[in-house]
Design a protein around this motif. Sequence first.
Motif, short mmCIF file in Angstrom:
data_model
loop_
_atom_site.label_atom_id
_atom_site.label_comp_id
_atom_site.label_asym_id
_atom_site.label_seq_id
_atom_site.Cartn_x
_atom_site.Cartn_y
_atom_site.Cartn_z
N GLU A 88 59.02 80.30 64.32
CA GLU A 88 59.81 81.09 64.18
C GLU A 88 60.75 80.35 63.91
O GLU A 88 61.65 80.82 63.41
N ALA A 89 61.01 79.28 64.58
CA ALA A 89 62.59 78.46 64.47
C ALA A 89 62.15 78.04 62.41
O ALA A 89 63.46 77.95 62.20
N LEU A 90 61.68 77.48 62.22
CA LEU A 90 61.59 77.32 61.33
C LEU A 90 61.93 78.04 60.11
O LEU A 90 63.06 78.61 58.91
N ARG A 91 61.62 79.27 59.95
CA ARG A 91 61.71 80.46 59.56
C ARG A 91 62.77 81.28 59.96
O ARG A 91 63.64 81.92 58.95
N ARG A 92 63.81 80.48 60.79
CA ARG A 92 65.46 80.45 61.69
C ARG A 92 65.68 80.29 61.45
O ARG A 92 67.31 80.53 59.83
N GLU A 93 65.42 78.71 60.72
CA GLU A 93 66.21 77.54 60.58
C GLU A 93 66.70 76.98 59.10
O GLU A 93 67.28 76.25 58.97
N VAL A 94 65.05 77.20 58.81
CA VAL A 94 65.60 76.28 57.07
C VAL A 94 66.79 76.46 55.95
O VAL A 94 66.79 75.94 55.12
N GLU A 119 51.94 75.95 56.10
CA GLU A 119 52.72 76.44 54.53
C GLU A 119 53.81 76.48 55.01
O GLU A 119 54.72 76.03 53.77
N LYS A 120 54.58 76.23 55.99
CA LYS A 120 55.93 76.90 56.54
C LYS A 120 56.11 75.45 55.88
O LYS A 120 57.60 75.10 54.96
N ILE A 121 55.76 74.66 56.79
CA ILE A 121 55.55 73.42 56.62
C ILE A 121 56.13 72.24 54.93
O ILE A 121 57.22 72.00 54.97
N SER A 122 55.31 72.17 53.95
CA SER A 122 54.50 72.59 53.07
C SER A 122 56.16 72.82 52.21
O SER A 122 57.33 72.05 51.24
N ASN A 123 56.49 74.29 52.64
CA ASN A 123 57.79 74.92 51.37
C ASN A 123 58.71 74.16 51.79
O ASN A 123 59.61 74.48 51.03
N ALA A 124 59.06 74.26 53.10
CA ALA A 124 60.86 73.84 53.83
C ALA A 124 60.52 72.24 52.97
O ALA A 124 61.81 71.94 52.92
#
Length: 252
Positions: A88-94, A119-124
Amino acid sequence: MSGSEPTSPARSNIPRHVAVIMDGNGRWARKRSLPRHAGHRSGVKSVREVVENSARYGVEYLTLFAFSSENWRRPEEEVGMLMSLFLEALRREVADLHKNNVRLRFIGERECLDSKLNEKISNAEALTADNTGLRLQVAVAYGGRWDIVEAARSVASKVVSGEISPESIDEATFAAELQLGGAPDPDLLIRTGGEQRISNFLLWNLAYAELWFTDVLWPDFGQAEFEAALAYYSERQRRYGHTGEQLEAVKC
Ligand code: IPE
Ligand code: IPE
Ligand code: MG
């Protein structure tokens, strides 16, 4: 990012790399008769603030301990909740981090993380790879001993393949294989929550870090505490084995 201009301490002695053990979320919640996850949730706000303050003060690298190898031992419900919170934090903060020129990188045992989070980590990381501002490194499923063993394994396979000889291994070649390889060692370690231990954080890299501990619980950590840590750091004489007199002589 917003906030007032720094007033103290002087910019001249700002640590290049700050590492933080963000501890005390559970106790923060307990004090308020709230469930532990409320403390973790509230801790996200402090993450935002420490990122902003680091950028404001010209810290180049900020490494945050978010989840240790040993934290898998916690109740399944808490672990699941923490993983959802990271997502959630990644979705909101990146997007905001990217806008603020922050370069994001994750360290830790990624194979242990769920595929959606990975996947989110790699995208960020890919999105922010060319940013030139604060380097934000987040340790998730990270353990200092795991890091050292992985590095040893990597060095050993280079020896087996003939790429390097055992005699050529030195501290620099070994350090390059660690998760933080390429980054300077942390100058300042901050730990909130009152405990004065390393809890298997960056065992190799913290060899000469200045240590600053506070009883303040992570959700209550803000600009005043960050400035207190910087002020403490600015007063330290970093001797690296020399005598104080030797260092004074160099200054003259
Ligand atoms: C730090 O807070 C967050 C993680 C380790 C994930 P804690 O959850 O350890 O909080 P306390 O130490 O129980 O208060
Ligand atoms: C250290 O906190 C790990 C993180 C902050 C992510 P813990 O709460 O897990 O540490 P111990 O178990 O008290 O040493
Ligand atoms: Mg704790």
